[in-house]
Scaffold this motif. Sequence first.
Motif, PDB file in Angstrom:
ATOM      1  N   ARG A  23     -57.284  48.862  61.129  1.00 33.47           N
ATOM      2  CA  ARG A  23     -58.745  49.038  61.233  1.00 33.47           C
ATOM      3  C   ARG A  23     -59.473  47.733  61.538  1.00 33.47           C
ATOM      4  NH1 ARG A  23     -55.946  53.558  59.623  1.00 33.47           N
ATOM      5  NH2 ARG A  23     -57.249  55.173  58.691  1.00 33.47           N
TER       6      ARG A  23
ATOM      7  N   ASP B 132     -62.959  46.398  64.051  1.00 32.11           N
ATOM      8  CA  ASP B 132     -64.243  46.104  63.392  1.00 32.11           C
ATOM      9  C   ASP B 132     -64.633  44.644  63.584  1.00 32.11           C
ATOM     10  OD1 ASP B 132     -64.823  48.610  62.417  1.00 32.11           O
ATOM     11  OD2 ASP B 132     -63.584  48.355  60.641  1.00 32.11           O
TER      12      ASP B 132
ATOM     13  N   LYS C  91     -64.145  55.719  60.099  1.00 34.84           N
ATOM     14  CA  LYS C  91     -62.963  55.736  59.231  1.00 34.84           C
ATOM     15  C   LYS C  91     -62.247  57.091  59.316  1.00 34.84           C
ATOM     16  CE  LYS C  91     -65.247  57.061  54.895  1.00 34.84           C
ATOM     17  NZ  LYS C  91     -64.986  58.489  54.981  1.00 34.84           N
TER      18      LYS C  91
ATOM     19  N   ASN D 120     -58.428  58.006  60.626  1.00 39.30           N
ATOM     20  CA  ASN D 120     -57.496  58.884  59.905  1.00 39.30           C
ATOM     21  C   ASN D 120     -56.909  59.940  60.850  1.00 39.30           C
ATOM     22  OD1 ASN D 120     -57.872  57.550  57.500  1.00 39.30           O
ATOM     23  ND2 ASN D 120     -59.471  58.917  56.764  1.00 39.30           N
TER      24      ASN D 120
END
Length: 250
Positions: free
Chosen positions: A5, A9, A212, A216
């Motif tokens: 992740r 970001d 998020k 997933n």
Amino acid sequence: MPVDRTLFDEPLSESRAPNWRCPRCNGGHLRLMPETLHKKFSGDTNQAYKEEAFDYDWIITRFVAIVKCDNNECQETSVVAGIGKVIEVPNWEAQEIEYEDRYFPTYVNPSPPIIPLPKKCPESVTNELKIAAVSLWGDAASSANHLRSAVERLLDVLKVPKTKKGKNGRERLSLHMRIEIFEKNHPEQGQALKAAKWLGNAGSHAGVIEKKDVFNMFDILERVLEDIYAPHTKNLAKLIGAVNKAKGPV
Ligand SMILES: [Zn+2]
């Protein structure tokens, strides 16, 4: 392996881009070409700039830049655009606060791959995953919708029925019903696709899904695609079993 992740970001700075993998050769990384970076204040920032109380943390810029693959055999380029902010960086030696620009992408095309795609993954599925990766930067709901479409395309390729006989002739099966048919022979993958579908459904309601949740969904689809098109984990488990049974090479 779950999506990293932080890679998606982390902002860009004048001197560097995050370690994004090249979407073309998959071996190189996309590097910022500093001479291509252009930025301008937003309209609100231009207005605020005239005010006496103006401070650096009010600044919002719009930026565009090109990033290029560092593999000389490839040299793929990608367009990046988004919003810039100014952050305070303490210079401990000079005992001063310095200001640096940070750039937060809302658009990267072609996008670094979010998950590795098995070579045998069908083109119709791959295409949806690539569009989902581009959408992810600025529009999580749209990205989730493309991932939901990737599930539909996967079921098409696996020849899961699309219609059934009804009172008024052929009736379309919902995605949920199609997954339930698939699940009969592939219980684990079917459960995973159902979870991806629930998250994808939320993508149809604006504001409900966040980045998020899309990460997933990517994680879940990576696992299913690996099981179906690159089943090395299963093969490895078989090999381990065979070596242990033989108590030696097989
Ligand atoms: Zn490359």
